[in-house]
Design a protein around this motif. Sequence first.
Motif: not given
Length: 358
Positions: A184, A188, A191, A252, A255-256
């Motif tokens: 995770i 992030k 990117k 995924w 949360n992103t």
Amino acid sequence: MSAVGTLAAIDFRAMHHLAELFPGKALTKVGKLSDYHAGLKKSNADSDVYFYDSGKKGATVLIVGGTHPNESAGFMTAVVILENLKIETGRAIIIPMVNQSGFTCTDPMEALPMYFEIRTDKGVRRFPSGSRASNPLDQWPDPLVYTQYPSGQRYSGGESRNLNRCYPGKANGSLTEQVAYSVIQLLKKEKIDIAFDLHEAAPEIPIVKAIVYHAKSEALAMGAILDLEMDGLSYTPELSPPNFHGLSHREWGDNTDVLPLLMETSNPIQGRLRGKTNSDLILKGFSPNYQTAKETGALKIAYDQEGESLESRVGRHINGIVAILNNYNLEYPDKAISISGLPTYFDLKKNKIGKYLN
Ligand SMILES: [Zn+2]
């Protein structure tokens, strides 16, 4: 653990070597999962992360193999890509053995092979076939009931070592939760725009030969499935259920900012009818029992009468990834990612996988 137990564990670990991989010339960097979560440093789970940066503007794609190390086509697709990939715009990041701990053991009581071997132009290469879950030597004991973090959803205790129930993970959690946490953080920090988690399942599982998509990846999945159908390859679309927690395609995406997709091929060695269990079954995917089940219509299964060879399974994953990236480029032309050098499903079936290994 007693001294004898410890020695036995060391012996066992020494027997189960991980494979050496040979990335293609487009490789620009090799990192580690611990670059995103220092807690994994020096652990058996600190897997390699391979970077392919074109240096030109475009999307970043993440390709993850080895979530379930017993699903050899997921792992081998990542290997074939990392050994052949060329990239013209954008960036690709590949983690071939994301649950590295699970590659150091096999599932208990299943008599599964520990390795399979593939002949290449330069000789024979040996690859590990692992367990669905992290090695119990790395994470023990299992709780009776595994309470998923942070959803509170309850699973059987063994699922605490299943990486695909541990997302989004926990920095101070179990080893498997820490692997999930590191992925995770990578999504992030790097990117990532679009990400693939490559799996396989038994022929009798309903979600097989499928593309599982988070709701925000729906247009990509549907566009790709139409394109793949034109090539004569059929994939079932499956929407990620919103309340099934811990899975990559769910967490995924929640949360992103990534567009997540999970793909499944049909792998007879994972099924209850598989019969003779050896590395040949991983490679050829031919099982007389599944053939009979298909012929008699006794079971609704996804099984090709010629066998579900490693070539056809890896080929389905590669064609699926390429079709989805093509659809991504149509939808986001300003951020297009351009890759080449990969064998197609048809190339793999014709020339065998060894031709595409360095
Ligand atoms: Zn899986």
